[in-house]
Design a protein around this motif. Structure first.
Motif, PDB file in Angstrom:
ATOM      1  N   ALA A   1       2.118  -6.097  -7.629  1.00  0.00           N
ATOM      2  CA  ALA A   1       1.159  -5.813  -6.580  1.00  0.00           C
ATOM      3  C   ALA A   1       0.169  -7.027  -7.076  1.00  0.00           C
ATOM      4  N   LEU A   2       0.513  -6.752  -8.062  1.00  0.00           N
ATOM      5  CA  LEU A   2      -0.761  -8.151  -8.929  1.00  0.00           C
ATOM      6  C   LEU A   2       0.383 -10.044  -7.843  1.00  0.00           C
TER       7      LEU A   2
ATOM      8  N   CYS B   1      11.380   3.264  -6.580  1.00  0.00           N
ATOM      9  CA  CYS B   1      11.369   1.274  -6.674  1.00  0.00           C
ATOM     10  C   CYS B   1      11.088   1.055  -7.729  1.00  0.00           C
ATOM     11  N   PRO B   2      11.834   0.262  -8.591  1.00  0.00           N
ATOM     12  CA  PRO B   2      11.366  -0.431  -9.669  1.00  0.00           C
ATOM     13  C   PRO B   2      10.992  -0.714 -10.261  1.00  0.00           C
ATOM     14  N   ALA B   3       9.302   0.111 -10.859  1.00  0.00           N
ATOM     15  CA  ALA B   3       8.233   0.407 -11.740  1.00  0.00           C
ATOM     16  C   ALA B   3       7.047  -1.620 -11.655  1.00  0.00           C
ATOM     17  N   GLY B   4       8.939  -2.395 -12.384  1.00  0.00           N
ATOM     18  CA  GLY B   4       8.415  -3.427 -12.895  1.00  0.00           C
ATOM     19  C   GLY B   4       8.536  -4.232 -11.901  1.00  0.00           C
TER      20      GLY B   4
ATOM     21  N   ALA C   1       8.124   5.987  -4.575  1.00  0.00           N
ATOM     22  CA  ALA C   1       7.948   6.035  -6.024  1.00  0.00           C
ATOM     23  C   ALA C   1       9.360   6.038  -6.154  1.00  0.00           C
TER      24      ALA C   1
ATOM     25  N   LEU D   1       1.938   1.542  -3.600  1.00  0.00           N
ATOM     26  CA  LEU D   1       1.200   2.520  -4.147  1.00  0.00           C
ATOM     27  C   LEU D   1       1.024   4.098  -3.887  1.00  0.00           C
TER      28      LEU D   1
ATOM     29  N   ALA E   1       5.101  -3.246  -9.426  1.00  0.00           N
ATOM     30  CA  ALA E   1       3.418  -3.611 -10.567  1.00  0.00           C
ATOM     31  C   ALA E   1       3.186  -5.316 -10.090  1.00  0.00           C
ATOM     32  N   ASP E   2       4.604  -6.002 -10.371  1.00  0.00           N
ATOM     33  CA  ASP E   2       4.578  -7.882 -10.153  1.00  0.00           C
ATOM     34  C   ASP E   2       4.343  -8.054  -9.088  1.00  0.00           C
TER      35      ASP E   2
ATOM     36  N   TYR F   1       3.621   6.134  -5.777  1.00  0.00           N
ATOM     37  CA  TYR F   1       3.401   6.616  -7.093  1.00  0.00           C
ATOM     38  C   TYR F   1       2.273   6.578  -7.209  1.00  0.00           C
ATOM     39  N   GLY F   2       1.173   7.026  -7.017  1.00  0.00           N
ATOM     40  CA  GLY F   2       0.210   7.604  -6.799  1.00  0.00           C
ATOM     41  C   GLY F   2      -0.116   9.108  -6.666  1.00  0.00           C
TER      42      GLY F   2
ATOM     43  N   LEU G   1       0.680  -1.902  -0.176  1.00  0.00           N
ATOM     44  CA  LEU G   1      -0.245  -0.126  -0.036  1.00  0.00           C
ATOM     45  C   LEU G   1       1.045   1.211  -0.226  1.00  0.00           C
TER      46      LEU G   1
ATOM     47  N   LEU H   1      -4.048  -7.727  -1.518  1.00  0.00           N
ATOM     48  CA  LEU H   1      -4.111  -5.478  -1.587  1.00  0.00           C
ATOM     49  C   LEU H   1      -5.382  -5.567  -1.845  1.00  0.00           C
TER      50      LEU H   1
END
Lengths: 281, 281
Positions: free
Chosen positions: A231-232, A222-225, A220, A190, A228-229, A193-194, A187, A238
């Motif tokens: 979080a998914l 931290c590596p986005a890829g 924010a 996110l 995202a991995d 980043y948000g 959280l 989440l």
């Protein structure tokens, strides 16, 4: 403690693990592999690993396999590794999500007695082999989430390993781990980043942002890829956490809209008190 | 630069302003006042002010009045101050919200040529007179939001003052200031308080939280009463900002729910790139 070690994934965590193992003289030989050939060359040049691992040239099993890749890659990097796993090989990882990663590990290696999913709560907003820090795990908690197949000997070995690196052990089941990390790590990432995205949407002049904004959005970087991995992979824990947070924001919003100073102050004061009691100021 | 200075509100900002004025030798006499008698005693003991100000014992006007109180208190602390304001007295403040504060200042002092609402973008999560830092404003931006009644001489004097304290001046209208600050300061504060509250609601073990959680929630240590006051004062800009942020979270949530890795990675990468380009790492 280990003769042959394989580190899969030579980024911040894999690189730091290699440095920490060396520093504590826990391994005779450290081999490494990464999907990114640039990371492999860099790790070799930096001396993080003694050599790169190539399946076709190596028949000897490993005593320790440390997996430090994004959660969705765990299945593929472990697939076909059975020939290099002997009955006592400790196979562990550093993923921030445990239930799906444990399933991926079991899918690749079956009910191996040395399987022990782990999560060192240590990180930084840098990435790549050169970001490795030998003291990354010192003083940090490492959460172990043993499986039904995990042998007592493996648990004991993992505890010795992390203790030797200066970390302290916490045991937990994968489900509670994933719910906790959704809240205290996924959280906040996110939200960082948000916040930056909203500032971009509005063309805000970030040169005017103070130190508070920088702290609040540091994650924010931290590596986005990777995130995202994560979080998914942790969507099951989440999504309800995001819902609960949106509910909390709506609650604050309603207090502001209705001018309910008492309720608003009370909510903020409760958080202030709890945060002030956390160490590190 | 100033003979007699009055600082109203002797917390972090008022205390730091007093220290910075002394350090730069900008004032002959610094008087102070605070609604909290403990703060007054502490400020006097720390030598932040030469004396406490008492209306009944003083007829001389001030050359500079610096108001560092929560936004909702500006009207009451300035009420009845007219006798101590001469035509060239610079009356300024440090509030994080400008439109309602400017109205309160004008309600108290009319179209005084020395009225110049200001906001130094500098702060810390500590509070009270003892938290004052002489270098709090060094290298920081100070936003000035001049009114129609503000004289060019007052603008020039305020610019000299802040420049002498090491800050740099940005001029802006109150409306855009309040919208910007809702986004880059007031929202991050609410997210920090909200994150800690959600963790409390769920009995999360915060001893397991890493450095990322600590950075992300550092603002939750700020005084709850002050920040509730700021949020309420800036409700006009903050409510739509909260709505936009909730919309951003719902967008991320939908990407996670539907497993849209491409969209999620793209959103996070956009923020990562922008945050990485901010100085301070």
């Amino acid at each position: 403690m280990f003769d042959r070690v394989l580190i899969v994934g030579l980024g911040l965590l894999g690189g730091s693990f290699a440095l920490a193992l060396r520093e504590a003289s826990l391994a005779t030989q450290i081999l490494g592999t990464d999907v990114n050939p640039d990371h492999e060359c860099e790790a070799l040049a930096l001396g993080l690993v003694s050599a790169l691992w190539e399946r076709q040239n190596s028949a000897k099993p490993f005593d320790l396999i440390f997996v430090a890749v994004p959660p969705s890659q765990v299945a593929s990097v472990l697939a076909g590794l059975s020939p290099w796993v002997h009955p006592a090989t400790l196979v562990t990882d550093a993923c921030s999500v445990k239930a799906p990663v444990a399933s991926a590990m079991q899918a690749a290696l079956g009910n191996h007695a040395g399987l022990l999913p782990a999560h060192p709560i240590a990180g930084w907003h840098t990435s790549g082999p050169s970001s490795g820090r030998r003291d990354l795990f010192a003083g940090r908690p490492v959460i172990l989430t043993p499986l039904a197949c995990t042998s007592p000997a493996s648990r004991s070995l993992a505890a010795q390993l992390w203790t030797a690196l200066g970390a302290h052990i916490v045991e937990m089941e994968a489900g509670p781990h994933d719910a906790l990390l959704a809240l205290i790590s996924h959280l906040p990432h996110l939200l960082a980043y948000g916040t930056v995205n909203l500032a971009l949407d509005r063309d805000a002049d970030l040169s005017l942002a103070g130190p508070g904004f920088r702290d609040a959005t540091r994650l924010a970087q931290c590596p986005a890829g990777l995130w995202a991995d994560i979080a998914l992979a942790n969507h099951a824990a989440l999504l309800p956490t995001l819902d609960a947070f949106i509910h909390e924001l709506q609650n604050l919003k309603e207090a502001i809209r209705s001018g309910n100073q008492g309720h608003l102050t009370q909510r903020l004061a409760r958080a202030q008190q709890a945060r002030a009691s956390l160490s590190d100021g």
